[in-house]
Design a protein around this motif. Structure first.
Motif, PDB file in Angstrom:
ATOM      1  N   ILE A   9       0.837  -1.204   0.000  1.00 40.49           N
ATOM      2  CA  ILE A   9       0.000   0.000   0.000  1.00 40.49           C
ATOM      3  C   ILE A   9       0.871   1.253   0.000  1.00 40.49           C
ATOM      4  O   ILE A   9       0.623   2.198  -0.759  1.00 40.49           O
ATOM      5  N   LEU A  10       1.899   1.282   0.831  1.00 39.34           N
ATOM      6  CA  LEU A  10       2.791   2.436   0.910  1.00 39.34           C
ATOM      7  C   LEU A  10       3.488   2.697  -0.424  1.00 39.34           C
ATOM      8  O   LEU A  10       3.531   3.835  -0.902  1.00 39.34           O
ATOM      9  N   LEU A  11       4.008   1.652  -1.043  1.00 39.89           N
ATOM     10  CA  LEU A  11       4.707   1.827  -2.316  1.00 39.89           C
ATOM     11  C   LEU A  11       3.752   2.211  -3.446  1.00 39.89           C
ATOM     12  O   LEU A  11       4.105   3.012  -4.319  1.00 39.89           O
ATOM     13  N   SER A  12       2.542   1.681  -3.438  1.00 40.43           N
ATOM     14  CA  SER A  12       1.562   2.032  -4.472  1.00 40.43           C
ATOM     15  C   SER A  12       1.137   3.490  -4.369  1.00 40.43           C
ATOM     16  O   SER A  12       1.070   4.203  -5.374  1.00 40.43           O
ATOM     17  N   VAL A  13       0.854   3.930  -3.159  1.00 39.67           N
ATOM     18  CA  VAL A  13       0.435   5.319  -2.966  1.00 39.67           C
ATOM     19  C   VAL A  13       1.573   6.275  -3.304  1.00 39.67           C
ATOM     20  O   VAL A  13       1.362   7.303  -3.955  1.00 39.67           O
ATOM     21  N   SER A  14       2.794   5.948  -2.886  1.00 41.73           N
ATOM     22  CA  SER A  14       3.909   6.836  -3.215  1.00 41.73           C
ATOM     23  C   SER A  14       4.187   6.855  -4.716  1.00 41.73           C
ATOM     24  O   SER A  14       4.597   7.885  -5.256  1.00 41.73           O
ATOM     25  N   THR A  15       3.935   5.767  -5.420  1.00 43.67           N
ATOM     26  CA  THR A  15       4.078   5.768  -6.877  1.00 43.67           C
ATOM     27  C   THR A  15       3.084   6.729  -7.516  1.00 43.67           C
ATOM     28  O   THR A  15       3.451   7.515  -8.396  1.00 43.67           O
ATOM     29  N   VAL A  16       1.841   6.699  -7.066  1.00 40.37           N
ATOM     30  CA  VAL A  16       0.825   7.604  -7.618  1.00 40.37           C
ATOM     31  C   VAL A  16       1.207   9.054  -7.353  1.00 40.37           C
ATOM     32  O   VAL A  16       1.126   9.910  -8.236  1.00 40.37           O
ATOM     33  N   PHE A  17       1.663   9.349  -6.126  1.00 44.71           N
ATOM     34  CA  PHE A  17       2.043  10.724  -5.809  1.00 44.71           C
ATOM     35  C   PHE A  17       3.247  11.179  -6.622  1.00 44.71           C
ATOM     36  O   PHE A  17       3.318  12.329  -7.047  1.00 44.71           O
ATOM     37  N   MET A  18       4.197  10.296  -6.857  1.00 46.51           N
ATOM     38  CA  MET A  18       5.371  10.667  -7.645  1.00 46.51           C
ATOM     39  C   MET A  18       5.005  10.925  -9.099  1.00 46.51           C
ATOM     40  O   MET A  18       5.547  11.826  -9.733  1.00 46.51           O
ATOM     41  N   ILE A  19       4.078  10.146  -9.627  1.00 48.88           N
ATOM     42  CA  ILE A  19       3.655  10.354 -11.015  1.00 48.88           C
ATOM     43  C   ILE A  19       2.872  11.659 -11.154  1.00 48.88           C
ATOM     44  O   ILE A  19       3.025  12.381 -12.131  1.00 48.88           O
ATOM     45  N   LEU A  20       2.060  12.004 -10.156  1.00 43.52           N
ATOM     46  CA  LEU A  20       1.243  13.207 -10.227  1.00 43.52           C
ATOM     47  C   LEU A  20       2.015  14.498  -9.949  1.00 43.52           C
ATOM     48  O   LEU A  20       1.599  15.559 -10.379  1.00 43.52           O
ATOM     49  N   TYR A  21       3.115  14.438  -9.212  1.00 46.55           N
ATOM     50  CA  TYR A  21       3.813  15.633  -8.756  1.00 46.55           C
ATOM     51  C   TYR A  21       4.109  16.575  -9.909  1.00 46.55           C
ATOM     52  O   TYR A  21       4.544  16.129 -10.957  1.00 46.55           O
ATOM     53  N   PRO A  22       3.920  17.866  -9.786  1.00 46.63           N
ATOM     54  CA  PRO A  22       3.443  18.682  -8.670  1.00 46.63           C
ATOM     55  C   PRO A  22       1.929  18.840  -8.634  1.00 46.63           C
ATOM     56  O   PRO A  22       1.403  19.656  -7.900  1.00 46.63           O
ATOM     57  N   ARG A  23       1.225  18.040  -9.425  1.00 47.85           N
ATOM     58  CA  ARG A  23      -0.231  18.153  -9.463  1.00 47.85           C
ATOM     59  C   ARG A  23      -0.848  17.329  -8.342  1.00 47.85           C
ATOM     60  O   ARG A  23      -0.321  16.303  -7.943  1.00 47.85           O
ATOM     61  N   VAL A  24      -1.970  17.808  -7.847  1.00 45.77           N
ATOM     62  CA  VAL A  24      -2.715  17.091  -6.815  1.00 45.77           C
ATOM     63  C   VAL A  24      -3.919  16.405  -7.443  1.00 45.77           C
ATOM     64  O   VAL A  24      -4.223  15.259  -7.133  1.00 45.77           O
ATOM     65  N   MET A  25      -4.589  17.122  -8.337  1.00 48.80           N
ATOM     66  CA  MET A  25      -5.749  16.589  -9.037  1.00 48.80           C
ATOM     67  C   MET A  25      -5.701  17.096 -10.477  1.00 48.80           C
ATOM     68  O   MET A  25      -5.528  18.292 -10.706  1.00 48.80           O
ATOM     69  N   ILE A  26      -5.840  16.188 -11.407  1.00 49.72           N
ATOM     70  CA  ILE A  26      -5.738  16.543 -12.813  1.00 49.72           C
ATOM     71  C   ILE A  26      -7.128  16.861 -13.357  1.00 49.72           C
ATOM     72  O   ILE A  26      -8.066  16.096 -13.162  1.00 49.72           O
ATOM     73  N   SER A  27      -7.235  17.980 -14.048  1.00 49.82           N
ATOM     74  CA  SER A  27      -8.501  18.362 -14.660  1.00 49.82           C
ATOM     75  C   SER A  27      -8.692  17.580 -15.947  1.00 49.82           C
ATOM     76  O   SER A  27      -7.793  17.477 -16.776  1.00 49.82           O
TER      77      SER A  27
END
Length: 124
Positions: A48-66
């Motif tokens: 769970i920790l690695l999956s969530v950090s992967t999503v955050f790293m891919i999105l950075y610096p965005r929080v929510m994509i329009s």
């Protein structure tokens, strides 16, 4: 998912982190089969920790994509609070956190002997 630019604009390359998440998930299945539930729990948490950090790293610096316009995406810069708001919330937290902790301690103290190992059945 397909209406956004998540795959074309990579924030930070996650590198081996998603591979580690998949491996942790596979090893979790082996630990469950071997009846080693403690290690299975630890590796599930790691997955769970690695999956969530992967999503955050891919999105950075965005929080929510329009999905309407990539320029309207929510980023860490346009979603942050002002210094004044952070100062007010710090004061509120300094006052309220000790009150909540004191209430929890009092609640624990009041109900500490309500249920014990010696009771044969729970009754109301």
């Amino acid at each position: 998912y397909f209406a956004t630019d998540i795959l074309s604009k990579l924030g930070v390359n996650p590198g081996p982190i998603p591979i580690g998440g998949v491996l942790a998930l596979l090893v979790t299945g082996w630990f469950i089969r071997e009846k080693r539930t403690g290690w299975a729990f630890i590796l599930t948490s790691t997955t769970i920790l690695l999956s969530v950090s992967t999503v955050f790293m891919i999105l950075y610096p965005r929080v929510m994509i329009s999905s309407l316009n990539p320029n309207w995406s929510l980023t860490i810069y346009n979603s942050s609070s002002s210094p004044h708001t952070l100062q007010i919330m710090s004061i509120v937290a300094l006052i309220m956190v000790p009150i909540v902790l004191a209430y929890q301690a009092m609640s624990y103290w009041v109900f500490r002997k309500r249920i014990s190992d010696k009771t044969e059945s729970l009754e109301y």
